[in-house]
Design a protein around this motif. Structure first.
Motif, PDB file in Angstrom:
ATOM      1  N   ASP A   1       0.861  -1.053   0.166  1.00  0.00           N
ATOM      2  CA  ASP A   1       0.001   0.068  -0.129  1.00  0.00           C
ATOM      3  C   ASP A   1       1.003   1.154  -0.010  1.00  0.00           C
ATOM      4  OD1 ASP A   1      -2.590  -0.930   0.022  1.00  0.00           O
ATOM      5  OD2 ASP A   1      -2.481  -1.343   2.017  1.00  0.00           O
ATOM      6  N   ALA A   2       0.131   2.244  -0.378  1.00  0.00           N
ATOM      7  CA  ALA A   2       0.801   3.587  -0.360  1.00  0.00           C
ATOM      8  C   ALA A   2       0.382   4.193   0.929  1.00  0.00           C
ATOM      9  CB  ALA A   2       0.478   4.639  -1.593  1.00  0.00           C
ATOM     10  N   ALA A   3       1.236   5.207   1.574  1.00  0.00           N
ATOM     11  CA  ALA A   3       0.893   5.929   2.339  1.00  0.00           C
ATOM     12  C   ALA A   3      -0.520   6.581   2.370  1.00  0.00           C
ATOM     13  CB  ALA A   3       1.926   7.058   2.878  1.00  0.00           C
TER      14      ALA A   3
ATOM     15  N   ASN B   1       5.190  19.160   4.849  1.00  0.00           N
ATOM     16  CA  ASN B   1       6.155  18.975   6.027  1.00  0.00           C
ATOM     17  C   ASN B   1       5.911  17.435   6.528  1.00  0.00           C
ATOM     18  OD1 ASN B   1       7.525  21.471   5.990  1.00  0.00           O
ATOM     19  ND2 ASN B   1       5.767  21.985   6.833  1.00  0.00           N
ATOM     20  N   LEU B   2       5.723  16.624   5.573  1.00  0.00           N
ATOM     21  CA  LEU B   2       5.546  15.043   6.062  1.00  0.00           C
ATOM     22  C   LEU B   2       6.758  14.213   5.515  1.00  0.00           C
ATOM     23  CD1 LEU B   2       1.730  14.389   5.121  1.00  0.00           C
ATOM     24  CD2 LEU B   2       2.812  14.574   7.618  1.00  0.00           C
ATOM     25  N   ALA B   3       7.255  13.447   6.268  1.00  0.00           N
ATOM     26  CA  ALA B   3       8.406  12.274   5.899  1.00  0.00           C
ATOM     27  C   ALA B   3       7.598  11.007   5.682  1.00  0.00           C
ATOM     28  CB  ALA B   3       9.459  12.442   6.769  1.00  0.00           C
ATOM     29  N   ILE B   4       7.876  10.337   4.448  1.00  0.00           N
ATOM     30  CA  ILE B   4       7.248   9.062   4.223  1.00  0.00           C
ATOM     31  C   ILE B   4       8.211   8.313   4.013  1.00  0.00           C
ATOM     32  CG2 ILE B   4       5.726   7.843   2.723  1.00  0.00           C
ATOM     33  CD1 ILE B   4       4.272   9.931   3.777  1.00  0.00           C
ATOM     34  N   ASP B   5       8.364   7.203   5.009  1.00  0.00           N
ATOM     35  CA  ASP B   5       9.659   6.118   4.945  1.00  0.00           C
ATOM     36  C   ASP B   5       9.232   4.899   4.314  1.00  0.00           C
ATOM     37  OD1 ASP B   5      11.862   4.218   5.340  1.00  0.00           O
ATOM     38  OD2 ASP B   5      12.217   5.139   7.549  1.00  0.00           O
ATOM     39  N   GLY B   6       9.690   4.183   3.332  1.00  0.00           N
ATOM     40  CA  GLY B   6       8.914   3.047   2.691  1.00  0.00           C
ATOM     41  C   GLY B   6       9.555   1.980   3.048  1.00  0.00           C
TER      42      GLY B   6
ATOM     43  N   LYS C   1       3.498   3.530  -3.287  1.00  0.00           N
ATOM     44  CA  LYS C   1       4.291   5.023  -3.388  1.00  0.00           C
ATOM     45  C   LYS C   1       4.156   5.471  -1.985  1.00  0.00           C
ATOM     46  CE  LYS C   1       2.237   5.506  -8.145  1.00  0.00           C
ATOM     47  NZ  LYS C   1       3.647   5.387  -8.972  1.00  0.00           N
ATOM     48  N   ALA C   2       4.474   6.653  -2.012  1.00  0.00           N
ATOM     49  CA  ALA C   2       4.126   7.627  -0.917  1.00  0.00           C
ATOM     50  C   ALA C   2       2.772   8.356  -1.160  1.00  0.00           C
ATOM     51  CB  ALA C   2       5.563   8.712  -0.948  1.00  0.00           C
ATOM     52  N   PHE C   3       2.523   8.853  -2.204  1.00  0.00           N
ATOM     53  CA  PHE C   3       1.223   9.492  -2.544  1.00  0.00           C
ATOM     54  C   PHE C   3       0.535   8.931  -3.762  1.00  0.00           C
ATOM     55  CE2 PHE C   3       4.029  12.474  -0.136  1.00  0.00           C
ATOM     56  CZ  PHE C   3       2.970  13.223   0.777  1.00  0.00           C
ATOM     57  N   TYR C   4      -0.539   7.891  -3.568  1.00  0.00           N
ATOM     58  CA  TYR C   4      -0.869   7.500  -4.834  1.00  0.00           C
ATOM     59  C   TYR C   4      -2.350   8.126  -4.988  1.00  0.00           C
ATOM     60  CZ  TYR C   4      -2.071   3.499  -8.256  1.00  0.00           C
ATOM     61  OH  TYR C   4      -2.489   3.207  -9.424  1.00  0.00           O
ATOM     62  N   ILE C   5      -2.238   9.329  -5.622  1.00  0.00           N
ATOM     63  CA  ILE C   5      -3.508  10.278  -5.724  1.00  0.00           C
ATOM     64  C   ILE C   5      -3.585  10.543  -7.219  1.00  0.00           C
ATOM     65  CG2 ILE C   5      -4.657  12.043  -5.034  1.00  0.00           C
ATOM     66  CD1 ILE C   5      -2.704  12.204  -2.478  1.00  0.00           C
ATOM     67  N   PRO C   6      -3.928   9.412  -8.296  1.00  0.00           N
ATOM     68  CA  PRO C   6      -3.841   9.931  -9.588  1.00  0.00           C
ATOM     69  C   PRO C   6      -4.308  11.282 -10.204  1.00  0.00           C
ATOM     70  CG  PRO C   6      -4.463   7.748  -9.246  1.00  0.00           C
ATOM     71  CD  PRO C   6      -4.494   8.355  -7.978  1.00  0.00           C
TER      72      PRO C   6
ATOM     73  N   THR D   1       7.336   5.114  -7.740  1.00  0.00           N
ATOM     74  CA  THR D   1       7.661   6.295  -7.365  1.00  0.00           C
ATOM     75  C   THR D   1       6.912   7.088  -6.311  1.00  0.00           C
ATOM     76  OG1 THR D   1       5.745   6.784  -8.793  1.00  0.00           O
ATOM     77  CG2 THR D   1       7.899   6.468  -9.787  1.00  0.00           C
ATOM     78  N   SER D   2       7.541   8.256  -5.893  1.00  0.00           N
ATOM     79  CA  SER D   2       6.917   9.004  -4.592  1.00  0.00           C
ATOM     80  C   SER D   2       5.620   9.345  -4.678  1.00  0.00           C
ATOM     81  CB  SER D   2       7.884  10.080  -4.340  1.00  0.00           C
ATOM     82  OG  SER D   2       9.090   9.813  -4.157  1.00  0.00           O
ATOM     83  N   LEU D   3       5.246  10.043  -6.184  1.00  0.00           N
ATOM     84  CA  LEU D   3       4.021  10.660  -6.157  1.00  0.00           C
ATOM     85  C   LEU D   3       3.465  10.319  -7.459  1.00  0.00           C
ATOM     86  CD1 LEU D   3       1.860  12.745  -5.273  1.00  0.00           C
ATOM     87  CD2 LEU D   3       3.356  14.650  -6.252  1.00  0.00           C
ATOM     88  N   SER D   4       2.264   9.956  -7.390  1.00  0.00           N
ATOM     89  CA  SER D   4       1.426   9.877  -8.695  1.00  0.00           C
ATOM     90  C   SER D   4       0.684  11.108  -9.133  1.00  0.00           C
ATOM     91  CB  SER D   4       0.261   8.643  -8.825  1.00  0.00           C
ATOM     92  OG  SER D   4      -0.479   8.713  -9.567  1.00  0.00           O
ATOM     93  N   ILE D   5       0.853  11.606 -10.565  1.00  0.00           N
ATOM     94  CA  ILE D   5       0.317  12.959 -10.836  1.00  0.00           C
ATOM     95  C   ILE D   5      -0.009  12.686 -12.145  1.00  0.00           C
ATOM     96  CG2 ILE D   5       2.220  14.381  -9.552  1.00  0.00           C
ATOM     97  CD1 ILE D   5       3.766  14.376 -11.898  1.00  0.00           C
ATOM     98  N   ASP D   6      -0.953  11.593 -12.571  1.00  0.00           N
ATOM     99  CA  ASP D   6      -1.440  11.245 -13.762  1.00  0.00           C
ATOM    100  C   ASP D   6      -2.295  12.294 -14.259  1.00  0.00           C
ATOM    101  OD1 ASP D   6       0.197   9.086 -13.234  1.00  0.00           O
ATOM    102  OD2 ASP D   6      -1.624   7.726 -13.335  1.00  0.00           O
ATOM    103  N   LEU D   7      -3.254  12.810 -13.264  1.00  0.00           N
ATOM    104  CA  LEU D   7      -4.399  13.810 -13.780  1.00  0.00           C
ATOM    105  C   LEU D   7      -4.306  15.038 -12.558  1.00  0.00           C
ATOM    106  CD1 LEU D   7      -7.293  11.077 -14.227  1.00  0.00           C
ATOM    107  CD2 LEU D   7      -5.970  12.156 -15.978  1.00  0.00           C
TER     108      LEU D   7
END
Length: 210
Positions: free
Chosen positions: A130-132, A149-154, A170-175, A193-199
């Motif tokens: 899961d992503a965070a 100001n958040l740290a995501i440790d995977g 990921k860290a942020f899976y928010i397409p 990857t750290s961040l999903s930026i599809d849309l």
């Protein structure tokens, strides 16, 4: 191409693919959009108008355990669902104080809810595949959210049960997100990857270390 072909009568620099507008006009337009977006985000979608702000401490108000031995995901998801059942007027912020927060399952980001930490001292540790933070409906836009100001440790993230790579680890899976701000995230050791930026739309991602 000759040099004088690049400049218009007013001295504007014209480049191929910019729709006939000079570079300067595009830059000014981007500058205006960023200022408007910053005002909108600050006002929780109210066009920058003042509105009551609601701040909840993940430890004291929600009961999360910041020693990473107990998952915080279910508590946070239940809390945000309850908040949005009767939406308050004004932005809602969940504050992560110093500590390590285990996210054994995904935390669901929701429209109008901000997530703020204290940098490298606020560590969220997603586990498994899961992503965070994961928006469950991939094409449903979340709006007016700040992640700051958040740290995501995977380091606790893994491959699938069959040993395969999962694109959602990921860290942020928010397409799909709109009018959102991601500022000063610190992400390490995620499976994908750290961040999903599809849309992504009308949003800012800034000061994200590579």
């Amino acid at each position: 191409m000759r040099v004088h072909d690049l400049f218009g009568m007013a001295g504007g620099l014209h480049l191929t693919g910019l729709g006939g507008k000079p570079v300067q006009e595009h830059l000014l337009s981007i500058q205006r959009c960023i200022k408007e977006l910053a005002r909108a985000i600050a006002g929780g979608g109210n066009g920058g108008n003042a509105a009551p702000a609601w701040l909840f401490d993940a430890f004291h108000d929600i009961g999360c355990n910041p020693n990473w031995m107990e998952s915080v995901s279910d508590r946070l998801n239940a809390f945000t669902a309850a908040i949005l059942a009767e939406p308050p007027v004004g932005p809602v912020t969940i504050f992560f104080p110093r500590g390590r927060d285990l996210a054994a399952t995904r935390i669901r980001p929701r429209t109008g809810i901000n997530w703020i930490g204290v940098g490298l001292q606020s560590i969220i540790m997603p586990a498994g595949t899961d992503a965070a933070f994961h928006n469950l409906i991939s094409h449903q836009y979340i709006r007016h959210c700040v992640f700051a100001n958040l740290a995501i440790d995977g380091q606790l993230q893994t491959l699938t049960a069959r040993g395969n790579y999962n694109v959602g680890t990921k860290a942020f899976y928010i397409p799909a997100f709109r009018d959102c701000l991601f500022t000063d995230p610190y992400v390490t050791d995620t499976g994908a990857t750290s961040l999903s930026i599809d849309l992504s739309d009308r949003s800012i991602v800034q000061r994200a270390p590579a």
